[in-house]
Design a protein around this motif. Structure first.
Motif, PDB file in Angstrom:
ATOM      1  N   LEU A  15       0.787  -1.168   0.191  1.00 54.32           N
ATOM      2  CA  LEU A  15      -0.079   0.069   0.080  1.00 54.32           C
ATOM      3  C   LEU A  15       0.856   1.116  -0.136  1.00 54.32           C
ATOM      4  N   SER A  16       1.827   1.248   0.713  1.00 53.47           N
ATOM      5  CA  SER A  16       2.673   2.795   1.076  1.00 53.47           C
ATOM      6  C   SER A  16       3.604   2.665  -0.541  1.00 53.47           C
ATOM      7  N   ILE A  17       3.919   1.552  -1.011  1.00 55.44           N
ATOM      8  CA  ILE A  17       4.578   1.768  -2.207  1.00 55.44           C
ATOM      9  C   ILE A  17       3.890   2.166  -3.376  1.00 55.44           C
ATOM     10  N   GLU A  18       2.761   1.770  -3.489  1.00 56.35           N
ATOM     11  CA  GLU A  18       1.588   2.303  -4.658  1.00 56.35           C
ATOM     12  C   GLU A  18       1.139   3.529  -4.309  1.00 56.35           C
ATOM     13  N   MET A  19       0.879   4.048  -2.911  1.00 56.82           N
ATOM     14  CA  MET A  19       0.508   5.463  -2.883  1.00 56.82           C
ATOM     15  C   MET A  19       1.466   6.401  -3.120  1.00 56.82           C
ATOM     16  N   ARG A  20       2.967   6.000  -3.019  1.00 57.06           N
ATOM     17  CA  ARG A  20       4.108   7.002  -3.371  1.00 57.06           C
ATOM     18  C   ARG A  20       3.832   6.918  -5.096  1.00 57.06           C
ATOM     19  N   GLY A  21       3.818   5.867  -5.439  1.00 60.24           N
ATOM     20  CA  GLY A  21       3.618   6.055  -6.971  1.00 60.24           C
ATOM     21  C   GLY A  21       2.519   6.940  -7.417  1.00 60.24           C
ATOM     22  N   LEU A  22       1.566   6.817  -6.566  1.00 54.88           N
ATOM     23  CA  LEU A  22       0.423   7.543  -7.205  1.00 54.88           C
ATOM     24  C   LEU A  22       0.219   8.983  -6.874  1.00 54.88           C
ATOM     25  N   GLN A  23       1.105   9.480  -5.878  1.00 54.89           N
ATOM     26  CA  GLN A  23       1.594  10.806  -5.622  1.00 54.89           C
ATOM     27  C   GLN A  23       2.544  11.396  -6.687  1.00 54.89           C
ATOM     28  N   GLN A  24       3.510  10.678  -7.143  1.00 55.28           N
ATOM     29  CA  GLN A  24       4.129  11.302  -8.188  1.00 55.28           C
ATOM     30  C   GLN A  24       3.263  11.340  -9.342  1.00 55.28           C
ATOM     31  N   LEU A  25       2.165  10.597  -9.635  1.00 54.82           N
ATOM     32  CA  LEU A  25       1.561  10.955 -10.641  1.00 54.82           C
ATOM     33  C   LEU A  25       0.760  12.158 -11.091  1.00 54.82           C
ATOM     34  N   ALA A  26       0.829  12.920  -9.975  1.00 56.06           N
ATOM     35  CA  ALA A  26       0.182  14.326 -10.066  1.00 56.06           C
ATOM     36  C   ALA A  26       0.900  15.195 -11.084  1.00 56.06           C
ATOM     37  N   GLN A  27       2.213  14.866 -10.976  1.00 57.63           N
ATOM     38  CA  GLN A  27       3.194  15.935 -11.920  1.00 57.63           C
ATOM     39  C   GLN A  27       2.838  15.706 -13.428  1.00 57.63           C
ATOM     40  N   TYR A  28       2.294  14.513 -13.714  1.00 57.53           N
ATOM     41  CA  TYR A  28       1.866  14.374 -15.202  1.00 57.53           C
ATOM     42  C   TYR A  28       0.530  14.861 -15.569  1.00 57.53           C
ATOM     43  N   PHE A  29      -0.251  15.436 -14.807  1.00 54.34           N
ATOM     44  CA  PHE A  29      -1.385  16.085 -15.267  1.00 54.34           C
ATOM     45  C   PHE A  29      -0.720  17.206 -15.686  1.00 54.34           C
ATOM     46  N   ASN A  30      -0.029  17.369 -16.765  1.00 56.93           N
ATOM     47  CA  ASN A  30       0.531  18.364 -17.417  1.00 56.93           C
ATOM     48  C   ASN A  30      -0.219  18.963 -18.825  1.00 56.93           C
ATOM     49  N   ASP A  31       0.602  19.625 -19.369  1.00 56.15           N
ATOM     50  CA  ASP A  31       0.147  20.177 -20.815  1.00 56.15           C
ATOM     51  C   ASP A  31      -0.035  19.031 -21.745  1.00 56.15           C
ATOM     52  N   ASP A  32       0.690  17.767 -21.744  1.00 54.26           N
ATOM     53  CA  ASP A  32       0.227  16.706 -22.563  1.00 54.26           C
ATOM     54  C   ASP A  32      -0.917  16.171 -21.970  1.00 54.26           C
ATOM     55  N   PHE A  33      -1.410  16.005 -20.828  1.00 53.90           N
ATOM     56  CA  PHE A  33      -2.500  15.655 -20.529  1.00 53.90           C
ATOM     57  C   PHE A  33      -3.805  16.487 -21.084  1.00 53.90           C
ATOM     58  N   HIS A  34      -3.492  17.839 -20.817  1.00 55.00           N
ATOM     59  CA  HIS A  34      -4.306  18.708 -21.461  1.00 55.00           C
ATOM     60  C   HIS A  34      -4.680  18.498 -22.942  1.00 55.00           C
ATOM     61  N   ASN A  35      -3.524  18.307 -23.691  1.00 54.05           N
ATOM     62  CA  ASN A  35      -3.745  18.222 -25.171  1.00 54.05           C
ATOM     63  C   ASN A  35      -4.210  16.879 -25.572  1.00 54.05           C
ATOM     64  N   ALA A  36      -4.013  15.734 -24.790  1.00 53.64           N
ATOM     65  CA  ALA A  36      -4.951  14.457 -25.045  1.00 53.64           C
ATOM     66  C   ALA A  36      -6.125  14.607 -24.805  1.00 53.64           C
ATOM     67  N   CYS A  37      -6.681  15.263 -24.005  1.00 56.04           N
ATOM     68  CA  CYS A  37      -7.946  15.269 -23.525  1.00 56.04           C
ATOM     69  C   CYS A  37      -8.854  16.141 -24.735  1.00 56.04           C
ATOM     70  N   ASP A  38      -8.057  17.325 -25.208  1.00 53.38           N
ATOM     71  CA  ASP A  38      -8.494  18.143 -25.964  1.00 53.38           C
ATOM     72  C   ASP A  38      -8.608  17.582 -27.603  1.00 53.38           C
ATOM     73  N   MET A  39      -7.770  16.599 -27.630  1.00 47.66           N
ATOM     74  CA  MET A  39      -7.552  15.726 -28.868  1.00 47.66           C
ATOM     75  C   MET A  39      -8.834  14.843 -29.017  1.00 47.66           C
ATOM     76  N   VAL A  40      -9.186  14.139 -28.072  1.00 47.04           N
ATOM     77  CA  VAL A  40     -10.343  13.263 -27.951  1.00 47.04           C
ATOM     78  C   VAL A  40     -11.733  13.948 -27.921  1.00 47.04           C
ATOM     79  N   LEU A  41     -11.859  15.139 -27.147  1.00 48.65           N
ATOM     80  CA  LEU A  41     -12.890  15.777 -26.952  1.00 48.65           C
ATOM     81  C   LEU A  41     -13.388  16.586 -28.348  1.00 48.65           C
ATOM     82  N   ASN A  42     -12.251  16.915 -29.118  1.00 51.92           N
ATOM     83  CA  ASN A  42     -12.672  17.639 -30.281  1.00 51.92           C
ATOM     84  C   ASN A  42     -12.743  16.572 -31.379  1.00 51.92           C
TER      85      ASN A  42
END
Length: 323
Positions: A15-42
């Motif tokens: 649990l501790s290891i996987e939670m640390r992994g998820l905490q790091q995931l936040a930094q990847y909600f970046n411009d690439d994430f925005h662009n991927a969402c825009d690509m699909v939405l449009n």
């Protein structure tokens, strides 16, 4: 057979290891994430999810989540795609390719064909320097510090991160579309949510000969007979035009018995509850349930244009799976 091995300690470590992994995931909600969402939405086409092995299992769940939250999506196995299933992918579709290593040979073998057909690719990998990441139109990073598997072999933290990235992707698109609970229910008509959000009171109400009614001149004994015969624990009191004048319930009967009122000679109009709570038949069943709970009543009369058209009780809602 019981052993002294500390299973709980291992579980806590995972649990501790996987939670640390998820905490790091936040930094990847970046411009690439925005662009991927825009690509699909449009985009007017579908999202085609691909993944091998454990990534494939996660990919199937992501495709299902996308599809149920307003984004048309389905899963295609990369191995099958190269043997005919590639025909399921049409011009205008977007491929979401998943691989923690970013070097899945089965998926990379499809890239040239997808590129030639001008099908855009969103890759989801843990290695931004990988071929799948570099050759994609947009890359979603899912890197985790370590796997929970002590051998660093079984994908554990990485698949959890992939799943969460997929959920974030689907929910972001869902909110951007203004996707509602009613929209969700339309794609889940057989589920409990579908019943709650699609079922109307008119679908489960008692009407016609099954509707318990007595006229305003009836005696209490006549009302009791109607309550007993129709089995709803109540009867409506109406005039000749089916205008609702009042209601009489089995609860009212218990209170009358304490008052020693003669049920054989007393008109129902003297003891009925006037101005009872009513609803319209086109109301959602779940809304009818809310009314009954707020008013602490077990039955509900339904009127349309001022006329009584139906009735139901809590048992009807329970039977219909609304509660």
């Amino acid at each position: 057979m019981s052993t002294s091995f500390d299973y709980r300690s291992v579980a806590q470590d995972v649990l501790s290891i996987e939670m640390r992994g998820l905490q790091q995931l936040a930094q990847y909600f970046n411009d690439d994430f925005h662009n991927a969402c825009d690509m699909v939405l449009n985009n007017q086409g579908k999202v085609v999810v691909m993944g091998m092995g454990k990534s494939g299992h996660i990919g199937k769940k992501i495709a299902a989540t996308l599809a149920s939250t307003g984004t048309s999506a389905f899963f295609v196995h990369p191995g099958e795609a190269s043997h005919g299933d590639l025909g399921m992918i049409e011009s205008g579709d977007i491929v979401l390719a998943i691989s923690n290593s970013g070097e899945s040979s089965e998926i990379l073998a499809l890239y040239p064909v997808l590129k030639r057909r001008h099908i855009r690719i969103i890759s989801m990998t843990g290695k931004p320097e990988s071929n799948m990441a570099k050759l994609a139109d947009v890359h979603l990073q899912i890197t985790v510090p370590e796997e929970a598997c002590p051998l660093d072999l079984a994908p554990t933290s990485s698949t959890t991160a992939t799943l969460v990235m997929g959920d974030a992707f689907a929910v972001a698109l869902m909110k951007a579309r203004g996707f509602t609970a009613e929209d969700f229910a339309l794609s889940h008509p057989g589920g409990a949510l579908g019943r709650k959000l699609l079922l109307k009171l008119s679908d489960i109400m008692h009407s016609g000969d099954a509707l318990p009614t007595v006229n305003q001149d009836a005696l209490i004994r006549d009302a009791l007979l109607e309550v007993s015969q129709k089995g709803l624990g109540m009867t409506a009191v109406v005039d000749k035009d089916m205008t609702l004048l009042g209601i009489f319930t089995d609860g009212d009967l218990r209170r009358l018995l304490d008052q020693r009122i003669d049920v054989h000679t007393t008109p129902i109009s003297q003891v009925m509850t006037k101005n009872p709570t009513v609803a319209t038949p086109n109301l959602l069943a779940v809304e009818g349930l809310n009314i009954m709970q707020e008013k602490s009543i077990n039955g509900l009369m339904l009127c349309q244009d001022g006329k009584l058209v139906g009735a139901l009780n809590m048992h009807d809602l329970l039977k219909a799976g609304v509660m």
